[in-house]
Design a protein around this motif. Structure first.
Motif, PDB file in Angstrom:
ATOM      1  N   LYS A 236       1.765  -7.789   5.957  1.00 59.46           N
ATOM      2  CA  LYS A 236       3.321  -7.596   5.885  1.00 59.46           C
ATOM      3  C   LYS A 236       3.628  -7.712   7.267  1.00 59.46           C
ATOM      4  O   LYS A 236       3.060  -6.936   8.053  1.00 59.46           O
ATOM      5  CB  LYS A 236       3.783  -6.394   5.268  1.00 59.46           C
ATOM      6  N   GLY A 237       4.452  -8.563   7.747  1.00 60.99           N
ATOM      7  CA  GLY A 237       4.905  -8.947   9.018  1.00 60.99           C
ATOM      8  C   GLY A 237       3.633  -9.485   9.919  1.00 60.99           C
ATOM      9  O   GLY A 237       3.126 -10.422   9.256  1.00 60.99           O
ATOM     10  N   ASP A 238       3.268  -8.872  10.908  1.00 55.73           N
ATOM     11  CA  ASP A 238       2.255  -9.283  11.804  1.00 55.73           C
ATOM     12  C   ASP A 238       1.222  -8.282  11.677  1.00 55.73           C
ATOM     13  O   ASP A 238       0.289  -8.334  12.511  1.00 55.73           O
ATOM     14  CB  ASP A 238       2.487  -9.425  13.075  1.00 55.73           C
ATOM     15  N   LYS A 239       1.087  -7.532  10.669  1.00 57.58           N
ATOM     16  CA  LYS A 239      -0.029  -6.627  10.315  1.00 57.58           C
ATOM     17  C   LYS A 239      -0.630  -6.625   8.985  1.00 57.58           C
ATOM     18  O   LYS A 239       0.089  -7.051   8.140  1.00 57.58           O
ATOM     19  CB  LYS A 239       0.508  -5.240  10.775  1.00 57.58           C
ATOM     20  N   ILE A 240      -1.990  -6.101   8.956  1.00 61.50           N
ATOM     21  CA  ILE A 240      -2.681  -6.133   7.622  1.00 61.50           C
ATOM     22  C   ILE A 240      -2.473  -4.612   7.307  1.00 61.50           C
ATOM     23  O   ILE A 240      -2.941  -3.641   7.820  1.00 61.50           O
ATOM     24  CB  ILE A 240      -4.084  -6.682   8.017  1.00 61.50           C
ATOM     25  N   HIS A 241      -2.167  -4.329   6.154  1.00 63.82           N
ATOM     26  CA  HIS A 241      -2.186  -2.941   5.745  1.00 63.82           C
ATOM     27  C   HIS A 241      -3.274  -2.667   4.639  1.00 63.82           C
ATOM     28  O   HIS A 241      -3.568  -3.410   3.836  1.00 63.82           O
ATOM     29  CB  HIS A 241      -0.626  -2.789   4.860  1.00 63.82           C
ATOM     30  N   PHE A 242      -3.746  -1.677   4.823  1.00 65.40           N
ATOM     31  CA  PHE A 242      -4.927  -1.106   3.889  1.00 65.40           C
ATOM     32  C   PHE A 242      -4.625   0.043   3.254  1.00 65.40           C
ATOM     33  O   PHE A 242      -4.046   1.153   3.794  1.00 65.40           O
ATOM     34  CB  PHE A 242      -6.182  -1.080   4.985  1.00 65.40           C
ATOM     35  N   ARG A 243      -4.901   0.228   1.970  1.00 67.78           N
ATOM     36  CA  ARG A 243      -4.528   1.224   1.009  1.00 67.78           C
ATOM     37  C   ARG A 243      -5.601   1.625   0.134  1.00 67.78           C
ATOM     38  O   ARG A 243      -5.867   0.609  -0.819  1.00 67.78           O
ATOM     39  CB  ARG A 243      -3.282   0.780   0.120  1.00 67.78           C
ATOM     40  N   VAL A 244      -6.084   2.805   0.063  1.00 68.25           N
ATOM     41  CA  VAL A 244      -7.210   3.297  -0.891  1.00 68.25           C
ATOM     42  C   VAL A 244      -6.358   4.552  -1.737  1.00 68.25           C
ATOM     43  O   VAL A 244      -6.095   5.541  -0.946  1.00 68.25           O
ATOM     44  CB  VAL A 244      -8.397   4.026   0.072  1.00 68.25           C
ATOM     45  N   ALA A 245      -6.179   4.279  -2.784  1.00 72.62           N
ATOM     46  CA  ALA A 245      -5.557   5.380  -3.905  1.00 72.62           C
ATOM     47  C   ALA A 245      -6.562   5.695  -4.915  1.00 72.62           C
ATOM     48  O   ALA A 245      -7.557   5.077  -5.302  1.00 72.62           O
ATOM     49  CB  ALA A 245      -4.389   4.766  -4.676  1.00 72.62           C
ATOM     50  N   ASP A 246      -6.534   7.160  -5.134  1.00 72.73           N
ATOM     51  CA  ASP A 246      -7.500   7.721  -6.129  1.00 72.73           C
ATOM     52  C   ASP A 246      -6.561   8.449  -7.417  1.00 72.73           C
ATOM     53  O   ASP A 246      -5.177   8.915  -6.912  1.00 72.73           O
ATOM     54  CB  ASP A 246      -8.568   8.385  -5.747  1.00 72.73           C
ATOM     55  N   THR A 247      -7.123   8.956  -8.219  1.00 67.50           N
ATOM     56  CA  THR A 247      -6.387   9.562  -9.335  1.00 67.50           C
ATOM     57  C   THR A 247      -7.133  10.728  -9.374  1.00 67.50           C
ATOM     58  O   THR A 247      -7.277  11.467 -10.442  1.00 67.50           O
ATOM     59  CB  THR A 247      -6.455   8.890 -10.489  1.00 67.50           C
ATOM     60  N   GLY A 248      -7.646  11.420  -8.393  1.00 64.41           N
ATOM     61  CA  GLY A 248      -8.223  12.683  -8.282  1.00 64.41           C
ATOM     62  C   GLY A 248      -7.526  14.045  -8.073  1.00 64.41           C
ATOM     63  O   GLY A 248      -6.647  13.974  -8.651  1.00 64.41           O
TER      64      GLY A 248
ATOM     65  N   LEU B 244      -0.716  10.504   1.643  1.00 61.83           N
ATOM     66  CA  LEU B 244       0.145  10.714   0.696  1.00 61.83           C
ATOM     67  C   LEU B 244      -0.146  11.301  -0.651  1.00 61.83           C
ATOM     68  O   LEU B 244      -1.279  10.752  -1.070  1.00 61.83           O
ATOM     69  CB  LEU B 244       1.096   9.561   0.773  1.00 61.83           C
ATOM     70  N   ASP B 245       0.662  11.636  -1.405  1.00 63.60           N
ATOM     71  CA  ASP B 245       0.424  11.974  -2.900  1.00 63.60           C
ATOM     72  C   ASP B 245       0.532  10.654  -3.545  1.00 63.60           C
ATOM     73  O   ASP B 245       1.360   9.873  -3.429  1.00 63.60           O
ATOM     74  CB  ASP B 245       1.326  13.104  -3.304  1.00 63.60           C
ATOM     75  N   ASN B 246      -0.347  10.627  -4.673  1.00 67.26           N
ATOM     76  CA  ASN B 246      -0.120   9.647  -5.636  1.00 67.26           C
ATOM     77  C   ASN B 246       0.335  10.172  -6.585  1.00 67.26           C
ATOM     78  O   ASN B 246       0.308  11.122  -7.117  1.00 67.26           O
ATOM     79  CB  ASN B 246      -1.708   9.026  -5.816  1.00 67.26           C
ATOM     80  N   ALA B 247       0.888   9.217  -7.609  1.00 68.79           N
ATOM     81  CA  ALA B 247       1.404   9.617  -8.819  1.00 68.79           C
ATOM     82  C   ALA B 247       0.597   9.036 -10.039  1.00 68.79           C
ATOM     83  O   ALA B 247       0.286   7.753  -9.949  1.00 68.79           O
ATOM     84  CB  ALA B 247       2.793   8.723  -8.865  1.00 68.79           C
ATOM     85  N   PRO B 248       0.356   9.626 -11.032  1.00 71.63           N
ATOM     86  CA  PRO B 248       0.570  10.898 -11.346  1.00 71.63           C
ATOM     87  C   PRO B 248       0.045  12.146 -10.763  1.00 71.63           C
ATOM     88  O   PRO B 248       0.249  13.357 -10.418  1.00 71.63           O
ATOM     89  CB  PRO B 248       0.626  11.064 -12.770  1.00 71.63           C
ATOM     90  N   GLN B 249      -1.240  11.562 -10.261  1.00 73.74           N
ATOM     91  CA  GLN B 249      -2.064  12.604  -9.225  1.00 73.74           C
ATOM     92  C   GLN B 249      -2.836  12.077  -8.570  1.00 73.74           C
ATOM     93  O   GLN B 249      -3.114  10.807  -8.650  1.00 73.74           O
ATOM     94  CB  GLN B 249      -2.861  13.509 -10.315  1.00 73.74           C
ATOM     95  N   GLY B 250      -3.589  12.667  -7.654  1.00 72.50           N
ATOM     96  CA  GLY B 250      -4.528  12.086  -6.719  1.00 72.50           C
ATOM     97  C   GLY B 250      -3.854  11.590  -5.333  1.00 72.50           C
ATOM     98  O   GLY B 250      -2.707  12.216  -4.898  1.00 72.50           O
ATOM     99  N   LEU B 251      -4.460  10.935  -4.415  1.00 71.85           N
ATOM    100  CA  LEU B 251      -3.980  10.776  -2.938  1.00 71.85           C
ATOM    101  C   LEU B 251      -4.094   9.219  -2.798  1.00 71.85           C
ATOM    102  O   LEU B 251      -4.709   8.499  -3.325  1.00 71.85           O
ATOM    103  CB  LEU B 251      -4.890  11.407  -2.117  1.00 71.85           C
ATOM    104  N   ILE B 252      -3.308   9.026  -1.875  1.00 70.46           N
ATOM    105  CA  ILE B 252      -3.287   7.746  -1.119  1.00 70.46           C
ATOM    106  C   ILE B 252      -3.553   7.667   0.332  1.00 70.46           C
ATOM    107  O   ILE B 252      -2.839   8.406   1.158  1.00 70.46           O
ATOM    108  CB  ILE B 252      -1.772   6.852  -1.192  1.00 70.46           C
ATOM    109  N   VAL B 253      -4.439   7.135   0.742  1.00 68.62           N
ATOM    110  CA  VAL B 253      -4.977   7.050   2.262  1.00 68.62           C
ATOM    111  C   VAL B 253      -4.436   5.469   2.627  1.00 68.62           C
ATOM    112  O   VAL B 253      -5.270   4.547   2.096  1.00 68.62           O
ATOM    113  CB  VAL B 253      -6.361   7.436   2.484  1.00 68.62           C
TER     114      VAL B 253
END
Length: 352
Positions: free
Chosen positions: A293-305, A339-348
């Motif tokens: 996105k734009g001039d950057k690469i975005h990395f996202r790891v989400a879980d339902t933990g 960040l908080d993930n929905a409905p549960q877990g985390l986003i890094v």
């Protein structure tokens, strides 16, 4: 203010007030001396509050307000612009603002019947404040540059220390890397017939170690190799968790040859499994998404933990997450967000 480079108004406001107070007292003293140098009551007149307020206090209160006004009109809104842009606009705005301020003060003094400079002498109430404010903002920009240079020197020192530690770690890792390869081969050879699953696990572990060793010797690798390493790690975890571990990976094909720092994603995935999913009987899902996105690469790891209430405390709980955060900040200028993930877990997530 979030930008530390421009925290003068909030953190250093008392110093600015003292600065104006001292100059106002000096200005008042000079005026009183010129007016009362033949007056035996000079010292008593000098410290009369009424004299101070009319002769210097009002004027320097206006200078102080002008400084704050220019800061919020120019410097703060443009804090991410090049400094020469801020300096140019400050230089352009100072004189018209000083002129309007002088006219307002003269109008008020005339209304209440107080004296002020008249005729051509009034130019001094333009020249001196303009020179004074330009000097003040010149000192401000010099101070900002000094603080920024100190910050860069500190970061450079930390990076040199980190580089030295990394170099020593790489030297230690290279002392006899074939030893572990030979151990893996010995384990494989000693396994009885029918242990193909175990052989694959040992082989996968050997591949992970080989990549880790190579990553310690290079700063950038193709994203394709980093993802192969992460999927290899997930394969080993799947052998442990089985169907309790569900994985979703979304990486565009056109990004696979882009160069990225090695060993950034695996600690985040490991943290999601260890602290997020491992304690759940039903398991959960790990989602890895990488996009541009734009001039950057975005990395996202989400879980339902299980998630976490105190996200800042997570950085002190595990070595992998803490080291990844510091590595991103010190070496790549990036921020690791949780960040908080929905409905549960985390986003890094982070971006490069």
């Amino acid at each position: 203010m979030p930008d530390s480079k421009h925290a003068v108004v909030s953190r250093d406001l008392p110093y600015l007030l003292v600065f104006y107070l001292l100059f106002s007292l000096l200005y008042h003293g000079v005026l009183e001396y010129l007016s009362y140098n033949n007056n035996p009551d000079f010292w008593s007149d000098l410290f009369r509050p009424k004299n101070y307020w009319w002769n210097a206090g009002l004027q320097y209160v206006q200078y102080f307000l002008i400084s704050i006004l220019i800061y919020f009109l120019v410097i703060r809104p443009l804090r991410k612009k090049p400094q020469w842009v801020q300096i140019s606009l400050v230089a352009v705005l100072v004189f018209p603002i000083v002129y309007l301020t002088r006219e307002t003060r003269y109008w008020y003094l005339d209304k209440v019947g107080r004296w002020h400079l008249e005729g051509s002498n009034g130019i001094w109430d333009l020249y001196i404040p303009t020179l004074f404010l330009l000097l003040q903002f010149g000192c401000y920009f010099a101070y900002v540059n000094f603080r920024e240079n100190e910050r860069k020197l500190k970061i450079e020192g930390e990076l040199r220390q980190a580089a030295l530690k990394s170099e020593l770690a790489a030297i230690k890792a290279q002392l006899n890397p074939h030893f572990l390869y030979n151990v893996f081969n010995t384990i494989n050879a000693s396994l009885p017939a029918g242990s193909e699953d175990t052989r694959e696990l040992v082989s996968g572990l050997s591949d992970l170690f080989r990549y880790q060793l190579r990553a310690s010797r290079t700063e950038l690798v193709p994203l394709r190799e980093e993802m192969e390493f992460v999927t290899g790690y997930l394969d080993l975890e799947y052998a442990r968790f089985g169907d309790r571990l569900r994985v979703s990976i979304d990486v565009p094909q056109e990004l696979l040859e882009r160069k990225v720092p090695p060993m950034l994603l695996q600690p985040l995935v490991e943290n999601s499994i260890k602290h997020g999913l491992a304690s759940l009987v039903e398991g959960g899902e790990i989602s890895i998404s990488i996009f541009e996105k734009g001039d950057k690469i975005h990395f996202r790891v989400a879980d339902t933990g299980v998630g976490a209430k105190d996200k800042q405390a997570m950085f002190g709980a595990g070595v992998g997450l803490t080291n990844t955060k510091l590595r991103l900040e010190k070496m790549y200028g990036s921020v690791l967000e949780i960040l908080d993930n929905a409905p549960q877990g985390l986003i890094v997530q982070f971006s490069l």
